[in-house]
Design an enzyme around this catalytic site. Structure first.
Site, PDB file in Angstrom:
ATOM      1  N   ILE A  17      -1.398  -2.738  -9.171  1.00 55.35           N
ATOM      2  CA  ILE A  17      -1.299  -3.362 -10.861  1.00 55.35           C
ATOM      3  C   ILE A  17       0.188  -3.894 -10.539  1.00 55.35           C
ATOM      4  O   ILE A  17       1.124  -3.109 -10.068  1.00 55.35           O
ATOM      5  CB  ILE A  17      -1.291  -2.270 -11.743  1.00 55.35           C
ATOM      6  CG1 ILE A  17      -2.745  -1.789 -11.857  1.00 55.35           C
ATOM      7  CG2 ILE A  17      -0.711  -2.824 -12.991  1.00 55.35           C
ATOM      8  CD1 ILE A  17      -2.823  -0.353 -12.571  1.00 55.35           C
ATOM      9  N   LYS A  18       0.264  -5.112 -10.968  1.00 50.55           N
ATOM     10  CA  LYS A  18       1.728  -5.789 -11.315  1.00 50.55           C
ATOM     11  C   LYS A  18       1.960  -5.944 -12.704  1.00 50.55           C
ATOM     12  O   LYS A  18       1.373  -6.835 -13.319  1.00 50.55           O
ATOM     13  CB  LYS A  18       1.838  -6.955 -10.435  1.00 50.55           C
ATOM     14  CG  LYS A  18       2.963  -7.718 -10.435  1.00 50.55           C
ATOM     15  CD  LYS A  18       2.736  -9.210  -9.806  1.00 50.55           C
ATOM     16  CE  LYS A  18       4.009  -9.999  -9.998  1.00 50.55           C
ATOM     17  NZ  LYS A  18       4.213 -10.414 -11.445  1.00 50.55           N
TER      18      LYS A  18
END
Lengths: 306, 306, 306, 306, 306
Positions: free
Chosen positions: B205-206
């Site tokens: 996840i960014k």
């Protein structure tokens, strides 16, 4: 495991379904404290998606961890644990076979507001199969201008699920431009939602506890003409249960917002008296400290056990 | 190549995924300067698509050439290189096996403005397979009225990718009519975006570094009631990491607009202190002269290495 | 037929594509007067669809007949002939193998005006295969609110075409609510369109000759700060070619409206000087008397041949 | 079971259909009190979905139970019983083979109001097959801006059903922005709805009893010029039957809202005199006490039997 | 049956099509009074769907019966009979092989009005095959904001039909927000519609007789500059025929509203003089008494026969 007579009776209502669907219904009805009674208490944890993490888990920070919830469901003797894809993937490998899992297939967040609410479909029947789930879950918003899209997504998912032996647990939450805020829990609307869910082919139906309010003018005439009782929660639940094919579909009720223990139990007593098949209790469970949550869930089950 | 204990621990969080997915996660975690540490620095180059060529590449014109970036990622010891279809096709045949590639599957340009932002899906899982990629990337805009379409595209791509052993790296950038400009980097919103990404089934996840601002009124009450700390970047990152399944999902942070070296490193120290798994750094890397970029990326990695 | 070194060099830029795609690129690069030079002149005749028959063919009524155009392309030594389904079906059986055919897969008429322009998809990859085409063509309108639909149609068609060995010739014509009328040929916008086309996976990119105008405020700052030259057509073409992966994608320029011979050749000299790979010339060719058209096309080719 | 001559004659009108479709038509025409007469009375129970449970079933609460209706249909000698998915699933296993079942494939609730009405598709041809149905049912709203979507869904369902031997019973209820409230039962509109249904490929057509009102100005001119009679129900029904391919498609009429017994029978006499093939009677049947309902239905059948 | 030279010449224009398509074109060109002449008169009966039953059939009530029309087509020596699904299903079993049938695949009713007109797709290529049809028919409305949807539906149907040997007869009726009421029959617009139809891959094109009016400003300049004649119907038809690939696509003209016999024949003489391949004549045929209709159709054929 021999099924109890009551469970066999309930299964007989689903005689048009294949043995796979009925076996999974039996699994849920034969698990936990209420096994064999025909009653169900389910722990649902989709609030991280629906309301965000802090609002959901900060009251009891252990809940940030997905493992917390499946353990709570097992430890408290729930019939099943329901959650979105991510939460189930985080535990399915380690808890396979320990409790029936329900994959919630659509979800909605609160970062965008749509005039006509609709949840996004975020999982699939194949996901439910690969994660070893016992059922799938889906939410409809009758009253929304987008309801047709939801009913049609539901139809496809129900058809696919039935073919592979998975029952559908349907969250029926009326909302949207078609009804008022009070109308969302009006007794006529809750009963209508139960009827719609049953007609759409749901196996387990979840609605909110109905309030003593009638939303639709046409319905009000009928309630008055025929003297349908709506004063007590018991009265209203009885009408809603009757509206689910005269009580031949499993219908359970949500707990809603977190509240005090005595309030919760008072409500559950009303539900049980009216013929509810059980409760689905999320925030009132996982936002309490663990021991307190287990005590509450067991107290709730005791009420349904009668 | 034996996996380090930390990498094995991280892989254990993804136990419901098939060996193919975990092997590709292991590939990314075992590449470059940070190999084996459980930390990641990724070079993403989608700015040519998102902002246009001159704004992206003129500061360091070597970057007009697609080969420049994959070499920069290799030379600086990045864990992976992420780009849209065209940039990967331009190098995949010659750099196959030299660095894990992440195919960004949706992109947006700035020549048209949509009220409810949404990226176009510009590549496929099959493209990722034929180009030998280790993962796919996707962007969601929670807060956009079009978010459901993005979540549903994502669901299909994640399902398809998981079946063929490709992890999903998810860019979660809240924006759109549902939230204010400041809200796009509010700590509650970043944490919510992290939670959504994890629930949607993302492997990596960014999000953007969270600012000391709370967007949602309902969330603010909870932050205040429970005293969730938000003063320092470290505090805020800790909350965001906790919101990604209590730190059991790989969560990395973007660098955002180009800025000075000391600013970049200061920010990275905050991220690392808060428990971030790493950075994804584009313009701050490829818009600098090559030697300077390599130095900066190595300094960033040194911070994460601790 | 041995490929020239230049053609081999160009093919090397497309190393991630399968031999089928490269063989068809080679076919187009090895046909006609410019065979082997790495330059291309293509005759496109979609104006009957786009502007109507009288406006397109009355200036030279021989052009009402589909056979006229394919013969013109062959007689003048073009690399390829591009047209919509009907025009190609009318000649493909008799001219199979005589010149590479490009099937234009989407088209737009002027009988209805859409606020957000988008072409209809009017042919398929299978049509291209059954008609023996060497490539497919597609038009995108970056700047239109409907661009995502076009990019996504394009992605599907490119993926399907690449799998069966057909290259994509992409017409990138920015227009729509996102940009001004002047902006449609602004140098920053043309360069951006070239970059987008390359990122989307196009093999051959067609844009309009860029004017000395900058549309986007953010781009203008960069053009000024870094002194990107835009005074002459040669300057501007150089920037556009650079924006197509630093000149490693075949990029050609359209001729636009009919004009005088000296004007056409003047423009072509600018294009060639800036590094253009060639021209795509429709109305300036087929609306002239046959002999004059052949002379002009050969003069254009001579410029590119250098 | 030998078919009567009249049934054989009716089947001859459907000569382009496969034997499976004709066998199921024969099944419906050879069941119940009207077996062999070429007339049909069908019990439809979709009001729980369309109007809600209390409005539908409280007048005769036995009707909350799905079993009540299928038994009523059998006991009263109906040709078939039609209902949505849920109601049929609740009884199909126990009543298989006792009466032809018609699965209504689309339905609409009254919790949301759409400007352009359209029903949701809530079941499938495969559902009809697995439940042993003799036909499928579908509703169109000519006059709605969404009619094309309904016609196209219908086309797909008809094609699928015809291939597996299931006839289509089409409810044609004009409504929506295109017509006035009175126009919904105007004689020209009912006749048009019958024509559309026949052209769309329906086997059995259900419309409302036409009123002495002409909606469309263009139609009024024709009615006046050629003296089409519309004074009596018999006159109007004759025109509607003629509009269904000159009486070579089975066309039946609904009873509409609950009303007095003499009113019902009066209307049925008009329908029969005008050449109607029968009635479809829901609320007027199941909202009466059981014995009264059976008596009424038998009286209705006696009228059609003549 | 040996083909005449003229029919062979016409078939040569369709050389990219498979033998199945050409065989069905030959069937239509070799049937009826005009067999072998290269001319066609088709009887189309979709008015029951498009305008309603009374307006269509009351002038000659025999026409309520579907059998009437196919017999009229046969008795008068038409080349083919075209109708929607229902009308063809009603006769296909008994008239198989007696006259080429054309299944009209989309239709529109007048009960709802759409700002941007579009017909519903109401039949399929598979329907055409199972009913033994010689061709399919489709209507486009160039000028409608929904034209792209129609062109794309058409593309899919043409592709499917061509693969199974069925030609496409395309009704091209410009209308919608993009053009004025007069513009619907303007000579430039009719010619444009013919060009579009040919480019879209139609085999037989049907347009309305062009009026002496020019709709588009850009077209008017060209008509004036090059002196395209538009005074007589013959002049205008010649331009429209030229616009259909210089007369190498079969193009026929509709009769429009019912009118007097001398008017009809006058118009047909103009069409024939301008090079039309024939007429498609509905209301002017079936709304007349049978003998009169046969006489008129034969007179029309005599004109085309020359």
């Amino acid at each position: 495991m021999a099924l109890t007579e009551r469970v066999q009776q309930i299964l007989s209502w689903y005689g048009s379904d294949n043995p796979g669907v009925r076996a999974n219904l039996a699994r849920m009805l034969s698990t936990g404290t209420l096994a064999g009674t025909g009653k169900m208490v389910i722990l649902p944890v989709d609030q991280g998606f629906e309301h965000g993490p802090a609002r959901s888990f900060q009251p009891n920070p252990a809940g940030y961890d997905p493992e917390y919830h499946v353990k709570l469901a097992i430890d408290s003797g729930c019939n099943a644990y329901a959650a979105p894809l991510g939460f189930l993937e985080a535990v399915a490998d380690r808890y396979a076979g320990q409790i029936p899992l329900i994959l919630k297939l659509n979800n909605s967040d609160t970062l965008a507001k749509l005039d006509q609410p609709i949840s996004a479909v975020t999982g699939s029947v194949r996901d439910a199969l690969r994660l070893g789930c016992a059922a799938i879950g889906f939410t409809i918003y009758p009253g929304s201008g987008q309801r047709n899209r939801m009913y049609e997504d539901l139809r496809d998912l129900i058809a696919e699920a039935k073919a592979v032996g998975l029952p559908m647990v349907l969250w029926a939450y009326p909302r949207g431009a078609g009804i008022s805020k009070d109308g969302e829990t009006a007794v006529d609307v809750c009963a209508y939602a139960a009827q719609l869910s049953a007609q759409l082919g749901a196996h387990v139906i979840k609605v909110k506890p109905p309030k003593n309010f009638i939303e639709q003018a046409e319905a009000r005439k009928v309630f008055e003409k025929y003297g349908i009782k709506t004063e007590t929660l018991e009265d209203r639940v009885r009408h809603v249960v009757q509206s689910a094919f005269n009580g031949t579909r499993i219908i359970i009720f949500s707990g809603g917002e977190a509240k005090g223990t005595s309030e919760v139990l008072e409500e559950v007593r009303g539900l049980a008296a009216g013929g509810a098949f059980g409760s689905i209790m999320g925030r009132n469970a996982f936002q309490r400290p663990n021991a307190e949550a287990i005590t509450l869930l067991r107290d709730v089950m005791a009420v349904f056990k009668g």
